[in-house]
Write a protein that holds these residues in place. Structure first.
Motif, short mmCIF file in Angstrom:
data_model
loop_
_atom_site.label_atom_id
_atom_site.label_comp_id
_atom_site.label_asym_id
_atom_site.label_seq_id
_atom_site.Cartn_x
_atom_site.Cartn_y
_atom_site.Cartn_z
N VAL A 70 0.88 -1.17 0.00
CA VAL A 70 0.00 0.00 0.00
C VAL A 70 0.91 1.21 0.00
N THR A 71 0.78 2.08 -1.00
CA THR A 71 1.74 3.15 -1.20
C THR A 71 1.07 4.52 -1.18
N ASP A 72 1.92 5.53 -0.99
CA ASP A 72 1.43 6.88 -0.73
C ASP A 72 2.57 7.86 -1.01
N ALA A 73 2.26 9.15 -0.96
CA ALA A 73 3.32 10.16 -1.05
C ALA A 73 4.06 10.29 0.28
N PHE A 74 3.47 9.79 1.36
CA PHE A 74 4.08 9.75 2.69
C PHE A 74 4.55 11.14 3.15
N SER A 75 3.62 12.08 3.16
CA SER A 75 3.92 13.43 3.64
C SER A 75 4.05 13.43 5.16
N ALA A 76 4.79 14.41 5.67
CA ALA A 76 4.96 14.55 7.12
C ALA A 76 3.62 14.83 7.79
N GLU A 77 2.75 15.54 7.09
CA GLU A 77 1.44 15.88 7.66
C GLU A 77 0.63 14.63 7.97
N HIS A 78 0.66 13.67 7.07
CA HIS A 78 -0.17 12.48 7.24
C HIS A 78 0.57 11.32 7.91
N TRP A 79 1.90 11.41 8.01
CA TRP A 79 2.68 10.34 8.62
C TRP A 79 3.67 10.92 9.64
N PRO A 80 3.15 11.60 10.68
CA PRO A 80 4.03 12.30 11.63
C PRO A 80 4.90 11.37 12.48
N MET A 81 4.51 10.10 12.63
CA MET A 81 5.27 9.18 13.47
C MET A 81 6.40 8.49 12.72
N VAL A 82 6.46 8.70 11.42
CA VAL A 82 7.47 8.02 10.61
C VAL A 82 8.63 8.98 10.34
N PRO A 83 9.87 8.61 10.64
CA PRO A 83 11.02 9.50 10.41
C PRO A 83 11.12 9.94 8.95
N ALA A 84 11.66 11.13 8.74
CA ALA A 84 11.72 11.72 7.40
C ALA A 84 12.45 10.82 6.41
#
Length: 250
Positions: free
Chosen positions: A165-179
């Motif tokens: 399952v893939t995404d653009a993985f923005s910081a806004e929507h994935w705050p718990m995931v390191p940059a």
């Protein structure tokens, strides 16, 4: 590389099954409705405290049941006694869902990340899902946001198609995931190592270079979540099939 069977792309996929009034998401009622309509089905799995794969999207119980607490802290017996809001059924196990689907339509099982930041601390739920699915006689595939999860699942059930399952993985929507991790995920650098044979991508970023490159290579692409005929028409310029909710595709 394993190929995704064509039947998974033949019909739109009902997101969390065909839910609506009287049929809560991921409920057996929604499963029965999707089967009756001939739709493909996507469901989510979370573990109970004793490791049983439960069909439930959230980590917390409140939105879908009105109860407080985390699903992983409740036993299978306790969860099967908790009523889903908007219906008259309780949280089902993955085995119960398989018994209802019974090979009638394709089923896609999303393993929800248990690491917390899409990292390597996975394995128990993947093994439990594999143990259940290996006894299933019907078209089934597994997917997840965490490439580690999909890779590990492949070790337990190498003959079951799996995807990311893939995404653009923005910081806004994935705050718990390191940059750095978000960048790697957005670039899909783990696609081949995970053994994925398809992706299911966020419709909001279907025009990214990574997705378009996969399309041009003939790599199977599902997209989520489509909520209107207009969104479906746009998405299908890139994607092979949609995952829908809130309306009925033609």
């Amino acid at each position: 590389m394993m190929k995704l069977p064509s039947e998974f792309l033949a019909r739109p996929v009902a997101h969390r099954a065909l839910h609506g009034p009287g049929c809560p998401e991921n409920s057996l009622a929604a499963i029965r409705a999707a089967v009756a309509g001939g739709w493909g089905i996507e469901v989510d799995v979370q573990p109970s405290s004793d490791g049983t794969p439960m069909v439930f999207h959230d980590y917390a119980l409140d939105r879908l049941t009105g109860r407080e607490g985390w699903i992983r802290l409740h036993s299978t017996e306790q969860l099967q006694a908790i009523l889903l809001l908007g219906g008259d059924e309780c949280i089902p196990t993955l085995q119960q869902v398989l018994d209802v689907v019974a090979g009638q339509v394709p089923l896609v099982v999303e393993i929800k990340d248990q690491d917390g930041s899409l990292g390597p601390s996975v394995g128990a739920l993947e093994r439990a899902v594999a143990d259940v699915l290996l006894g299933y006689d019907g078209p089934v595939a597994v997917m997840g946001f965490n490439p580690n999860s999909i890779r590990v699942f492949g070790g337990f059930a190498p003959d079951i198609p799996r995807g990311l399952v893939t995404d653009a993985f923005s910081a806004e929507h994935w705050p718990m995931v390191p940059a750095a991790r978000r960048e790697k995920l957005a670039e899909m650098r783990d696609l081949i190592p995970s053994g994925a044979c398809f992706i299911s991508h966020n419709r909001a970023s279907l025009d990214t270079r990574q997705v378009l490159t996969l399309r041009d290579r003939g790599f199977p692409i599902l997209t989520w979540t489509i909520r209107s005929a207009e969104q479906a028409e746009t998405a299908l310029h890139v994607a092979d099939q949609i995952t829908f909710e809130g309306y009925t595709p033609e």
